[in-house]
Write a protein that holds these residues in place. Structure first.
Motif, PDB file in Angstrom:
ATOM      1  N   PRO A 110       0.828  -1.206   0.000  1.00 41.31           N
ATOM      2  CA  PRO A 110       0.000   0.000   0.000  1.00 41.31           C
ATOM      3  C   PRO A 110       0.860   1.254   0.000  1.00 41.31           C
ATOM      4  O   PRO A 110       1.992   1.240   0.471  1.00 41.31           O
ATOM      5  CB  PRO A 110      -0.822  -0.132   1.290  1.00 41.31           C
ATOM      6  N   ASP A 144      -3.864   1.996   5.257  1.00 38.17           N
ATOM      7  CA  ASP A 144      -3.219   0.785   5.760  1.00 38.17           C
ATOM      8  C   ASP A 144      -1.922   1.104   6.497  1.00 38.17           C
ATOM      9  O   ASP A 144      -1.702   0.651   7.628  1.00 38.17           O
ATOM     10  CB  ASP A 144      -2.922  -0.176   4.597  1.00 38.17           C
ATOM     11  N   TRP A 199       4.004  -6.188   9.036  1.00 35.89           N
ATOM     12  CA  TRP A 199       3.485  -5.796   7.726  1.00 35.89           C
ATOM     13  C   TRP A 199       4.213  -4.563   7.200  1.00 35.89           C
ATOM     14  O   TRP A 199       4.530  -4.490   6.007  1.00 35.89           O
ATOM     15  CB  TRP A 199       1.986  -5.524   7.810  1.00 35.89           C
ATOM     16  N   TRP A 252       6.165  -4.463   3.749  1.00 31.48           N
ATOM     17  CA  TRP A 252       5.810  -3.490   2.714  1.00 31.48           C
ATOM     18  C   TRP A 252       6.943  -2.535   2.386  1.00 31.48           C
ATOM     19  O   TRP A 252       6.834  -1.722   1.472  1.00 31.48           O
ATOM     20  CB  TRP A 252       4.595  -2.671   3.165  1.00 31.48           C
ATOM     21  N   THR A 283      -6.060  -3.319   2.038  1.00 29.44           N
ATOM     22  CA  THR A 283      -5.552  -4.683   2.177  1.00 29.44           C
ATOM     23  C   THR A 283      -6.467  -5.489   3.082  1.00 29.44           C
ATOM     24  O   THR A 283      -7.061  -4.968   4.033  1.00 29.44           O
ATOM     25  CB  THR A 283      -4.137  -4.691   2.792  1.00 29.44           C
ATOM     26  N   GLU A 287      -5.441  -7.682   5.122  1.00 29.31           N
ATOM     27  CA  GLU A 287      -4.791  -7.788   6.433  1.00 29.31           C
ATOM     28  C   GLU A 287      -5.296  -6.714   7.393  1.00 29.31           C
ATOM     29  O   GLU A 287      -5.703  -6.996   8.521  1.00 29.31           O
ATOM     30  CB  GLU A 287      -3.264  -7.677   6.292  1.00 29.31           C
TER      31      GLU A 287
END
Length: 215
Positions: A47, A53, A104, A108, A183, A185
């Motif tokens: 993202p 996010d 995360w 990312w 996302t 998640e």
């Protein structure tokens, strides 16, 4: 056969064996996918920097950290089993969720903190007042000091009040993230946070009532 010939033959054979081994290793490495391939793929589809996010993961990681800190404090300031059990649940749940969000961000390729003010991803910003409350619902340094100094019922009531305010703001942030995230998640985690924290808010209201205190 001369002595030099007898000596050089094993060296030639050994050199050939090493060359074959090196070629085999190179072929194996080319055949196997790179260990960094999943991470590179995740970073490529990550993202955006200004997304809900990324912003939510950063802000809620900070928010959760204080909830864990307050829970550790009250755990050592009371012998009440109900309060200690709630504190233990918050420590385990929010420390685990915080680890997921930081993981995360790492996957990312995003920094774990933002140079900008918190809550920009929600369409508005919160200016920290310099008293330790970095976001809505967070306790001030003075309130944390009071919790550390309290004992027994006084510590229980103060903790329950501070954590109720903390959870209310956290649930609002999570609800916004569940609606705006791109996302699965973050959407799934945030939705679970809303349900979990609202359930604990109701529980803490009952606990305060049992202690003759208002929320």
């Amino acid at each position: 056969m001369t002595s030099s010939a007898r000596t050089s033959r094993p060296l030639v054979l050994a050199g050939g064996a090493l060359l074959l081994l090196a070629l085999a290793l190179i072929a194996l490495m080319q055949a196997r996918p790179s260990a960094s391939a999943p991470a590179a793929k995740a970073a490529a589809s990550a993202p955006a920097e200004g997304s809900a996010d990324v912003g939510f993961a950063r802000d809620m990681a900070v928010h959760h950290q204080q909830a864990v800190e307050m829970s550790f404090i009250v755990r050592d300031r009371t012998t009440d089993e109900a309060v200690r059990r709630l504190a233990f649940d918050i420590i385990n749940t929010q420390a685990n969720q915080r680890g997921m969000m930081l993981g995360w961000l790492e996957m990312w390729g995003r920094a774990k903190s933002s140079p900008g003010p918190p809550m920009e991803w929600m369409g508005h910003t919160f200016t920290p007042r310099g008293d330790g409350a970095l976001m809505p619902g967070m306790a001030t340094d003075t309130e944390l000091d009071a919790l550390r100094a309290a004992k027994g019922r006084k510590a229980e009531v103060l903790f329950l009040r501070l954590m109720t305010a903390h959870h209310r703001a956290g649930a609002d942030m999570a609800q916004a993230a569940a609606a705006a995230a791109g996302t699965d998640e973050i959407r799934n985690l945030a939705s679970g946070m809303v349900l979990g924290q609202r359930s604990e808010i109701a529980l803490m209201a009952d606990m305060l009532k049992e202690r003759g205190a208002a929320a």
